[in-house]
Design a protein around this motif. Structure first.
Motif, PDB file in Angstrom:
ATOM      1  N   ALA A 116       9.842  32.351 -53.916  1.00 46.64           N
ATOM      2  CA  ALA A 116      11.084  32.973 -54.384  1.00 46.64           C
ATOM      3  C   ALA A 116      11.591  32.337 -55.669  1.00 46.64           C
ATOM      4  N   LEU A 117      10.768  31.460 -56.277  1.00 42.48           N
ATOM      5  CA  LEU A 117      11.082  30.816 -57.546  1.00 42.48           C
ATOM      6  C   LEU A 117      12.255  29.836 -57.425  1.00 42.48           C
ATOM      7  N   LEU A 118      12.413  29.246 -56.250  1.00 41.62           N
ATOM      8  CA  LEU A 118      13.398  28.173 -56.080  1.00 41.62           C
ATOM      9  C   LEU A 118      12.630  26.874 -55.875  1.00 41.62           C
ATOM     10  N   PRO A 119      13.158  25.756 -56.436  1.00 38.97           N
ATOM     11  CA  PRO A 119      12.432  24.490 -56.340  1.00 38.97           C
ATOM     12  C   PRO A 119      12.214  24.074 -54.889  1.00 38.97           C
ATOM     13  N   VAL A 154       2.845  25.155 -58.791  1.00 39.85           N
ATOM     14  CA  VAL A 154       2.906  23.720 -59.043  1.00 39.85           C
ATOM     15  C   VAL A 154       2.764  23.493 -60.541  1.00 39.85           C
ATOM     16  N   CYS A 155       3.703  22.740 -61.081  1.00 37.61           N
ATOM     17  CA  CYS A 155       3.727  22.517 -62.524  1.00 37.61           C
ATOM     18  C   CYS A 155       2.598  21.589 -62.950  1.00 37.61           C
ATOM     19  N   ASN A 156       1.926  21.905 -64.036  1.00 38.74           N
ATOM     20  CA  ASN A 156       0.968  20.934 -64.574  1.00 38.74           C
ATOM     21  C   ASN A 156       1.318  20.531 -66.010  1.00 38.74           C
ATOM     22  N   GLY A 157       2.614  20.515 -66.301  1.00 42.00           N
ATOM     23  CA  GLY A 157       3.066  19.983 -67.584  1.00 42.00           C
ATOM     24  C   GLY A 157       2.851  18.475 -67.630  1.00 42.00           C
ATOM     25  N   LEU A 158       2.995  17.933 -68.834  1.00 36.00           N
ATOM     26  CA  LEU A 158       2.684  16.512 -69.028  1.00 36.00           C
ATOM     27  C   LEU A 158       3.489  15.603 -68.097  1.00 36.00           C
ATOM     28  N   LEU A 167       7.431  24.238 -65.563  1.00 38.98           N
ATOM     29  CA  LEU A 167       8.495  24.884 -64.784  1.00 38.98           C
ATOM     30  C   LEU A 167       9.887  24.499 -65.252  1.00 38.98           C
ATOM     31  N   GLY A 168       9.974  23.631 -66.254  1.00 41.63           N
ATOM     32  CA  GLY A 168      11.299  23.221 -66.711  1.00 41.63           C
ATOM     33  C   GLY A 168      12.001  22.323 -65.699  1.00 41.63           C
ATOM     34  N   GLY A 212      11.306  26.758 -72.181  1.00 39.44           N
ATOM     35  CA  GLY A 212       9.955  26.593 -71.666  1.00 39.44           C
ATOM     36  C   GLY A 212       9.188  25.470 -72.308  1.00 39.44           C
ATOM     37  N   GLU A 213       9.778  24.808 -73.267  1.00 39.59           N
ATOM     38  CA  GLU A 213       9.066  23.729 -73.949  1.00 39.59           C
ATOM     39  C   GLU A 213       8.852  22.584 -72.957  1.00 39.59           C
ATOM     40  N   PRO A 214       7.604  22.209 -72.707  1.00 37.39           N
ATOM     41  CA  PRO A 214       7.390  21.116 -71.744  1.00 37.39           C
ATOM     42  C   PRO A 214       8.190  19.879 -72.141  1.00 37.39           C
ATOM     43  N   GLY A 215       8.879  19.317 -71.184  1.00 39.18           N
ATOM     44  CA  GLY A 215       9.731  18.165 -71.445  1.00 39.18           C
ATOM     45  C   GLY A 215      11.184  18.540 -71.620  1.00 39.18           C
TER      46      GLY A 215
END
Lengths: 514, 357
Positions: free
Chosen positions: A103-106, A59-63, A90-91, A192-195
């Motif tokens: 499996a790294l699929l959304p 689960v992504c915890n980017g901004l 996660l981009g 990989g840059e968040p956003g």
């Protein structure tokens, strides 16, 4: 004779195939390859994907995901009995809150096509158009010849789209002029840059333009081997790219060898020399420059490295000329893929003239949600700007003037429901987590600055931030690579532009314990 | 072919050879540039950032240890910018280190380069950083220990283990502030490729890698260094006995470049000094008497007794009943004398050397 180090290049993928850097897998890989076991261990533990539990949903915890409810998503999944773990980014900022399965699929809930502009053949990449498999740009480039292609790139004024904005033609010419006959072309697809999620979208929608750009580059710098370092979480994109390669490898791409190498979960590998280290099977620690990769890069040979978007612009430049490409921009040349996420109606990737303002970009995205209070113009590392800058051209020079940067053009909008100080805290935590640990200013500074903010959140006392500017100065001056140099910008920019938010602060229960 | 050129450091015009680094030229001319991760035997890592200087034409500060000289290069080693950098960088290091009651990095028996730097610079005082390194498990090896709290991650130990010893028993592992020096699977050194040479201890600038047998925090003035020759084999490595009150507390290698072993030692030379002060150590020759017990003797008595025995065997059974095996601790010259003794004196070719298996 086998080239020295050849065995090492495969170790990260071998560890991934064995479920990660467990002691057993490390021992076996060391035995198979002859690479010292401690080196395999040290390299393996560097990478997030090799340390994860392969059963977990990430689960992504980017901004962008946090402000859209990443915490709640994780809570829901846990209640459904799904094993989860929180990861840096996660981009997938446009479909926030995002998560990918083992499996790294959304997950289905965040698996919608991104918003892009409708079909417009005038656009160099034209994400909304039919997939262009014509390879006409490659044909044009071969007809032009290498020196003329470089001249077109120069006329186009194409600047690196990964964040640094370095003129592309200088790199091409430098690699072409090296005396060493062995050269490589490397594609930096470790987005990989968040956003930021534009490279992902290029690969999903126009993968052939990327391959075409790589082929043109290879012909110009006289390379036959092309390495695409693709972010590990982009599993679907890997399949798309591989199938595009398979479709064209006996046609327009004949004579070139394409290798897709999966990243294993380290943001810093988006830095070009860290990427090269990773390609060679080592910890992703940036190299000292000089020498630059154009002189000594992959396997110590002259190497042309470009971001996905930069390469995807090349076919259009070869086909329709550099001058036309340049005319698509405003104060700086060319069209640009802008990502927009956060508090806007239709997060997506929009190909616009280089130099549009935030307001214009958000207009493409259907407008703001709520009352915007701040925005990050170019990904986490570009810091925060106040809405008074909403009309400023989003280009390299103009953002540089206010201490921000265009970076990867991953803009994120925060409305007034977001707590800016907490948003800063998330960004700082991201950089701290992603610091490679090699050099002291970044390794120690990123943690010191985050802990200072912890103390401020716990006590509400702005005095806790009094040394932040000194440490941030040193991180910028002393760090080896761009990560450390800008890792405190989220805080320093917010303190500069939003001083009122950094006064005495009520202590919330959540942060009382620090 | 190296080319001679001139460069300018802090306004001084200095002669340099192409291929040299700024740090090498500065050192030769006694211009002090601090370093932590530098070791002449290793490729420049440039990771400690202590040696950053201003170089004309470069936007960023650059590591002197890795910057090649070029014609008329201009370098500033103590501009306000460099000084501010050093003061703040050192402040961060100190905030991450174990400190003594004066707020300085602790002294260790091996010294502590960070402490020496901190004593020489007015550094920026910062609140301490909570940054525990990834922990290391129990390690039963008798000689080498790692104290992560003193580690500054200069990676001299891992680079030495790889580049000089070609052993690679240890590596940087984990990432960011968690980065640590690890063995594969965090195993004890005895279960790795480690040869226990202790080079990691010698190259460690802060005493994080340390010798288990040695006291940790002795003051340097209390320790006398006695240069001697290792007697474990014929190579002739020089070693420094670190002596305190008449006792060896540890053995260190002389600095690289000074002696034949170039700062390197093996497990025996560095760690096997326990016999020196051992109660069971033989201090005089002994001869077994008719009573079956060993009795003290002089060297003359002992040599005569041995010669008599050897001659007796020769006289009774002929020279080929004798065989001579010399020790791997002997030098070439001593081995020569042994074969001469066998061949010329006792008239036998039965001669061997225990390391010649």
């Amino acid at each position: 004779m086998q080239r020295k180090g050849a065995q090492r290049e495969g170790i990260l993928q071998q560890l991934a195939d064995m479920g990660g850097a467990s002691t057993a897998a490390v021992a076996q890989v060391a035995k198979q390859t002859g690479v010292p076991e401690a080196d395999v261990w040290g390299a393996g533990l560097f990478y997030g994907l090799l340390r994860r539990d392969p059963q977990n949903t990430l689960v992504c915890n980017g901004l962008s995901c946090r402000i859209q409810g990443a915490e709640q998503l994780r809570h829901q999944l846990t209640e459904q009995g799904v094993a989860t773990q929180s990861v840096a980014c996660l981009g997938l900022c446009d479909v926030a809150p995002a998560a990918v399965g083992p499996a790294l699929l959304p997950l289905p809930a965040c698996d919608q096509p991104a918003h892009v502009l409708p079909n417009n053949p005038d656009l160099p990449i034209n994400l909304g158009g039919e997939r262009d498999r014509s390879y006409r740009g490659l044909g044009a480039a071969l007809k032009l010849g290498a020196d003329a292609v470089i001249a077109e790139l120069q006329a186009a004024g194409l600047q690196g789209r990964g964040g640094a904005g370095f003129p592309a033609h200088l790199k091409w010419r430098s690699v072409r002029n090296q005396t060493d006959p062995t050269r490589y072309v490397v594609c930096n697809a470790d987005e990989g840059e968040p956003g930021t999620f534009k490279d992902r979208e290029v690969i999903r929608r126009q993968p052939d333009k990327l391959l075409e750009g790589l082929a043109i580059a290879a012909h110009v710098v006289q390379a036959t081997e092309i390495y695409i370092y693709l972010r590990g979480e982009f599993e679907r994109e890997r399949r798309i790219l591989q199938s595009a390669i398979d479709d064209a490898c006996h046609g327009p791409l004949a004579g070139l060898q394409f290798h897709i190498v999966r990243g294993q979960g380290a943001y810093v590998c988006g830095e070009e020399t860290a990427l090269l280290e990773s390609l060679e099977g080592r910890r992703g620690m940036p190299r000292l420059k000089p020498p630059f990769p154009t002189e000594r890069g992959f396997r110590n040979k002259p190497t042309l490295i470009h971001n996905v978007e930069t390469l995807a612009c090349v076919p259009d430049i070869a086909l329709r000329g550099g001058v036309r490409f340049a005319s698509l921009g405003r104060r700086e040349p060319g069209a640009k893929l802008y990502c927009i996420s956060g508090h806007v109606q239709r997060p997506g990737v929009y190909e616009l003239p280089l130099g549009v303002s935030l307001d214009e970009l958000v207009a493409c995205a259907g407008g703001y949600v709520g009352t915007p209070q701040a925005f990050s113009p170019g990904g986490a590392s570009s810091g925060f700007l106040p809405m008074s800058e909403r009309s400023r051209p989003l280009d390299f020079a103009s953002l540089g003037q206010v201490g921000a940067m265009l970076g990867s053009a991953g803009a994120v909008v925060l409305n007034d429901t977001a707590d800016l100080v907490l948003a800063v805290h998330w960004q700082l935590s991201f950089f701290e987590h992603e610091s490679c640990g090699q050099c002291a200013p970044c390794r120690l500074g990123s943690r010191w600055v985050r802990q200072a903010l912890d103390r401020y959140l716990a006590s509400g006392d702005p005095g806790e931030l009094s040394d932040v500017l000194d440490v941030a100065w040193e991180m910028n001056e002393g760090s080896i690579c761009g990560l450390g140099q800008v890792a405190s910008l989220p805080l320093t920019s917010a303190m500069q532009h939003f001083p009122e938010q950094f006064g005495r602060r009520p202590v919330t229960q959540e942060h009382h314990h620090g | 072919m190296a080319e001679t050129l001139t460069i300018h450091i802090d306004g001084r015009t200095l002669v340099a050879q192409s291929g040299e680094t700024v740090l090498q030229v500065a050192k030769r001319n006694h211009i002090a540039i601090p370093t932590l991760c530098h070791d002449e035997r290793l490729d420049a890592a440039g990771c400690c950032r202590a040696c950053l200087v201003e170089i004309d034409g470069q936007r960023r500060l650059q590591p002197a240890c890795n910057w090649p000289v070029s014609k008329e290069l201009r370098v500033q080693t103590s501009s306000p910018r460099v000084q501010r950098h050093r003061a703040t960088l050192l402040g961060l290091y100190v905030a991450d280190h174990r400190l003594d009651s004066d707020g300085l990095p602790v002294h260790t028996t091996q010294g502590n380069d960070l402490r020496s730097l901190a004593q020489g610079i007015e550094f920026k005082r910062l609140l301490s950083i909570d940054s525990p390194r990834h922990p290391r498990g129990v390690d039963a090896n008798p000689y080498i220990a790692y104290d992560p709290d003193l580690c500054i991650l200069c990676a001299r130990c891992t680079r030495y283990c790889d580049e000089v010893e070609a052993v690679s028993a240890i590596s940087l592992a984990w990432r960011g502030a968690e980065t640590s020096i690890a063995t594969a699977g965090d195993r004890g050194l005895l279960d790795t490729s480690c040869e226990l040479c202790g080079g990691c201890v010698d190259v460690c600038p802060t005493g994080a890698m340390h010798a288990k047998q040695a006291p940790r925090f002795e003051k340097p003035e209390a320790v006398q260094k006695v240069r001697t020759t290792c007697n474990f084999c014929g190579v002739g490595c020089q070693l420094d006995l670190n002596v305190q009150e008449g006792k060896i507390i540890q053995v260190t290698a002389p600095p690289p470049g000074e002696t034949v072993n170039d700062g390197n030692l093996c497990v025996k030379g560095r760690f096997a000094y326990g016999f020196v002060h051992h109660d069971d150590r033989l201090r005089t020759p002994k001869i077994r008497g008719a009573d079956g017990e060993l009795h003290d003797a002089t060297w003359d008595e002992a040599l005569h007794y041995a010669a008599k025995g050897l001659l007796g065997v020769r006289d009774r059974h002929g020279p080929h009943a004798l065989g001579f095996v010399s020790s791997s601790r002997c030098t070439n010259e001593e081995n020569y004398l042994v074969q001469k003794l066998a061949r010329a004196v006792f008239q036998t070719n039965n001669v061997h050397q225990c390391a010649a298996t």
